[in-house]
Design a protein around this motif. Structure first.
Motif, PDB file in Angstrom:
ATOM      1  N   ARG A  38      15.045  -8.049  51.532  1.00  0.00           N
ATOM      2  CA  ARG A  38      16.091  -8.153  50.474  1.00  0.00           C
ATOM      3  C   ARG A  38      16.051  -7.350  49.620  1.00  0.00           C
ATOM      4  O   ARG A  38      15.262  -7.144  48.948  1.00  0.00           O
ATOM      5  N   ASN A 487      21.767  -3.151  48.907  1.00  0.00           N
ATOM      6  CA  ASN A 487      21.799  -3.444  50.312  1.00  0.00           C
ATOM      7  C   ASN A 487      22.422  -2.291  51.086  1.00  0.00           C
ATOM      8  O   ASN A 487      22.873  -1.218  50.482  1.00  0.00           O
ATOM      9  N   SER A 538      27.040  -8.676  49.454  1.00  0.00           N
ATOM     10  CA  SER A 538      26.170  -9.404  50.458  1.00  0.00           C
ATOM     11  C   SER A 538      26.856  -9.430  51.935  1.00  0.00           C
ATOM     12  O   SER A 538      26.347 -10.363  52.734  1.00  0.00           O
ATOM     13  N   GLU A 559      27.392  -8.653  58.481  1.00  0.00           N
ATOM     14  CA  GLU A 559      26.246  -8.961  57.478  1.00  0.00           C
ATOM     15  C   GLU A 559      25.509  -7.709  57.131  1.00  0.00           C
ATOM     16  O   GLU A 559      25.561  -6.451  57.879  1.00  0.00           O
TER      17      GLU A 559
END
Length: 570
Positions: A38, A487, A538, A559
């Motif tokens: 993460r 991310n 996210s 995702e």
């Protein structure tokens, strides 16, 4: 994740590293990055360190091992290529080697000429597998390389330029290669530099554009300027694929017929194929050393088929001056990407001898013709003071916008120590502004090098981008990105599809665009996968891939922190 497909089909599953890959026959697939870390908050400090030795990349480029000399070919080379040579999901590294002509005898006395090397990547660690790879160990005065699936058999091949002849290494499967340049018709004699791959004529088969540099056998007695103007230029080449007719794929050379260097031969180094005018076909941008750079727009043959003597169906028309990108300095490497988020590809060209590097922001096409603004003085940093070579737009800090990496090193080379320099990193602040982050990123702590070819890749499959750098006469550098911010998403397009365009839309509406390319930077090939830093997002609202020749892949509700493998529609 939801997907829509233009052609329905069954899904297959294979294991790549520690991740499960689902490939959907048709046009969609997903790799779920199991165990992916993460990411922290965007804005963490960028940080790089050289991990080549600890990762197994024991390579020292061979130029000037026995002292410097006035050998121009040794001073210019070489490049390197990231490719998945054996199809295991980890990017291997092919490094072009070279040597000074006066050192040939010394090398032979010591056991043989230095060769290019192939390093197998297993879980982010490298092993030299050159001796087991067939013909990958080339004993040539190498320059650059480009990696692409030229025969569409599912394996990535290598095209290598040298100061003597071009070489085509067919990938025979499992990471073994055979020299097939002569049979394929691409083993042209002479000094060639950069190369790029893409389907120029729209027939579905990858073609090759090769930059010719100089003809050392044709000095210009009346020259008043220094090298390369002391010699005649060497012609740029365009190899159109004939496809497969029984055996191997072959090519025919049609550069002059297609309009490359119609006026005179210049000294080309860097070359890219990109859809610069947004009309769907691949154009050519070429960096010339001490001559104006050239932009060749790919257009339908004027007058149609009846006026097309070679039956090409297209022609290159030179537009650099009218498009505003005819930089007259000593062009070396090229990067094309959308740094300002307007959906169009922008250009960065490295220049030599402390000349300001060229930065061109793409404007809306003028009646479909490319158009650019010179913004080298508008971005914030002073892009001068070094000799630049390798270059890349890449989102190193995963904050959604593209940063800039430059490899530097002096020329002419008189001392490997005195001509060494540090790489530079410029952070994209948004709004068309950058700031230099070289010191903050730790690059001043990496040994200076006589940098040449560089190539960006996620070599360790951790979602952030790293850099490999050829150091002339010195050790290869592998700059691992140790940042933890943001991310990410990576798209792996099954096969070679230069010109494919991927668009990612984030929940807030921010739209990111990447284009697949084969060849660029300086004499090199970068990670073929399309990489997106996503910041704190996210989830990805949508992914759209537009494939060369037509067809589209759409995914929704994707995702983050994963790698998607996509197949083109059939």
């Amino acid at each position: 994740m939801r997907h829509s497909s233009l052609a329905a089909g069954a899904a297959l599953a294979v294991v790549v590293g520690a991740a499960l890959v689902g490939v959907f026959r048709g046009d969609a697939g997903v790799e779920s990055a199991l165990g992916a870390p993460r990411r922290g908050d965007p804005g963490d400090t960028l940080a790089f360190r050289d991990v080549a030795a600890e990762r197994g990349l024991a390579f020292r480029q061979a130029a000037f091992r026995f002292g410097t000399s006035a050998d121009p070919a040794a001073m210019v080379g070489g490049g390197l290529c990231w490719l998945d040579a054996d199809g295991d999901g980890w990017l291997d590294l092919f490094v072009v080697n070279g040597f000074a002509q006066q050192d040939r005898g010394d090398w032979l006395k010591r056991g043989g000429l230095p060769t290019s090397r192939l390093f197998h990547n297993e879980g982010g660690r490298f092993t030299d597998v050159t001796d087991e790879s067939g013909d990958a160990g080339l004993p040539v005065r190498g320059q650059g390389c480009v990696a692409a699936d030229l025969d569409r058999d599912g394996d990535t091949d290598l095209f290598v330029t040298t100061a003597e002849r071009n070489v085509l290494l067919w990938n025979d499967g499992g990471g073994t290669f055979s020299d097939g340049g002569e049979t394929a018709g691409v083993d042209a004699f002479g000094w060639h530099a950069g190369a790029a791959v893409g389907d120029v004529d729209g027939d579905g088969w990858p073609d090759l554009v090769v930059a010719g540099y100089v003809d050392l056998n044709k000095p210009i007695a009346s020259a008043t300027l220094g090298f390369p103007n002391t010699h005649e230029g060497r012609r740029d080449l365009l190899y159109l694929s004939n496809g497969r007719a029984g055996g191997r794929v072959t090519f025919r050379e049609v550069g002059l017929e297609a309009g490359l260097e119609a006026a005179r031969f210049e000294s080309g180094l860097g070359v890219v194929l990109s859809v610069l005018d947004r009309d769907g076909d691949l154009d050519v941008y070429l960096a010339n050393d001490t001559n104006p750079n050239r932009l060749y727009e790919n257009v339908p043959w004027p007058g149609g088929a009846d006026a097309d003597p070679a039956g090409l169906g297209f022609r290159f028309e030179e537009r650099a001056a009218s498009a505003g990108v005819a930089d007259p300095h000593s062009g070396m490497g090229i990067a094309v990407a959308d740094y300002d988020g307007d959906g169009r590809g922008d250009l960065f060209v490295t220049n030599a001898r402390r000349q300001p590097h060229a930065v061109y922001r793409s404007l809306p096409p003028d009646e479909t013709e490319p158009s650019f603004a010179d913004v080298r003085d508008d971005l914030g940093p002073h892009f001068a003071g070094s000799t630049g070579w390798g270059v890349a737009w890449a989102d190193f800090d995963l904050d959604t916008d593209l940063d800039l990496y430059l490899a530097n090193g002096g020329i002419p080379v008189t001392s490997l120590a005195a001509d060494a320099d540090n790489s530079q990193l410029f952070e994209n602040l948004g709004g068309g502004r950058f700031r230099e982050a070289t010191r903050a990123a730790g690059l001043l702590g990496v040994d200076p090098s006589v940098g040449r070819g560089s190539a960006v890749a996620d070599f360790d499959n951790d979602g952030d981008l790293d850099v490999a750098l050829v150091s002339l006469g010195g050790a290869l550098q592998l700059l691992e990105n140790t940042s933890t911010a943001g991310n990410w998403l990576e798209l792996e397009l099954d096969g070679s599809h230069p010109g494919a365009e991927a668009t990612v839309v984030l929940p807030g509406g921010l739209t990111l665009r990447r284009e697949a390319q084969a060849g660029g930077s300086f004499l090199s090939s970068e990670d073929p996968r399309l990489h997106f830093g996503l910041g704190p997002a996210s989830q990805v609202r949508s992914v759209v891939v537009r494939w060369p020749g037509g067809g589209e892949t759409r995914l929704t509700d994707v995702e983050v922190n994963r790698r998607l493998r996509l197949e083109a529609p059939r």
